[in-house]
Design an enzyme around this catalytic site. Structure first.
Site, PDB file in Angstrom:
ATOM      1  N   HIS A  62     -12.994  32.301  -7.169  1.00 30.04           N
ATOM      2  CA  HIS A  62     -12.117  31.434  -6.383  1.00 30.04           C
ATOM      3  C   HIS A  62     -10.752  31.262  -7.039  1.00 30.04           C
ATOM      4  CE1 HIS A  62     -12.571  27.950  -3.290  1.00 30.04           C
ATOM      5  NE2 HIS A  62     -11.441  28.575  -3.142  1.00 30.04           N
ATOM      6  N   TYR A 115     -16.542  23.830  -1.035  1.00 29.52           N
ATOM      7  CA  TYR A 115     -16.200  23.267   0.271  1.00 29.52           C
ATOM      8  C   TYR A 115     -17.188  22.147   0.579  1.00 29.52           C
ATOM      9  CZ  TYR A 115     -13.292  27.443   1.148  1.00 29.52           C
ATOM     10  OH  TYR A 115     -12.359  28.436   1.087  1.00 29.52           O
TER      11      TYR A 115
END
Length: 182
Positions: free
Chosen positions: A127, A56
């Site tokens: 992820h 992110y």
């Protein structure tokens, strides 16, 4: 705020959590002051669980959370349970690929811990699944990181039910994350 218990460790967390992708400028420009105000409001509302990722904003989300925790001190560090993710990598020209190797997951988790300013996260997600690595091997790698004390629990983002069942046989899986809202 209503509480739930996360995983077999039974860590108490608020029924609602905050996804901190917005701290990375993904949804529009932000800064420390805006991110800190959100984390202050989370505390006011009793929202204890913060979800972030190493990708992110190339770590910017984690860095902002870490700066907040450093500024607020032990009370904030004890208040929040933090989940982060690893498993997405990039080539030098920016092409993304999945890497679920122990070496990659541990190196990325170490960077996350440094950015967050903590010794351990509550939850580390893979992820995205690297189909070339057997799920048993991925789960064992995550279990190694639990044994090393770098994460208390493990999870998967976007995983097939059959893979989840196999992974859970290797090490208890505390959480699964899906892009689709229930």
């Amino acid at each position: 705020m209503q509480q739930r218990f996360l995983g077999q460790v039974k860590t108490p967390v608020a029924a609602l959590g905050y996804g901190a992708m917005s701290f990375s400028d993904f949804y529009g420009a932000t800064d420390d002051a805006k991110s800190f105000a959100i984390l202050d409001r989370c505390q006011e509302l009793g929202i204890t669980h913060i979800d972030t990722s190493n990708v992110y904003g190339l770590g910017r989300s984690e860095s902002r959370i870490g700066a907040y925790l450093a500024k607020q001190g032990k009370q904030a560090q004890d208040f929040f349970t933090i989940a982060t993710k690893a498993g997405i990598a990039s080539t030098s020209d920016g092409k993304r690929y999945f890497d679920n190797s122990l070496q990659h997951l541990e190196a990325e988790l170490d960077k996350s811990l440094q950015r967050l300013g903590v010794d351990q996260v509550e939850l580390l997600y893979v992820h995205r699944r690297d189909a070339k690595v057997p799920i048993e091997e991925v789960a064992e790698s995550l279990a190694t990181l639990v044994k090393k004390g770098k994460t208390r629990q493990i999870g998967f983002s976007e995983i097939a039910p059959t893979s989840l069942e196999i992974a859970h046989q290797v090490h208890p899986v505390a959480a699964v994350q899906s892009e689709y809202s229930l």
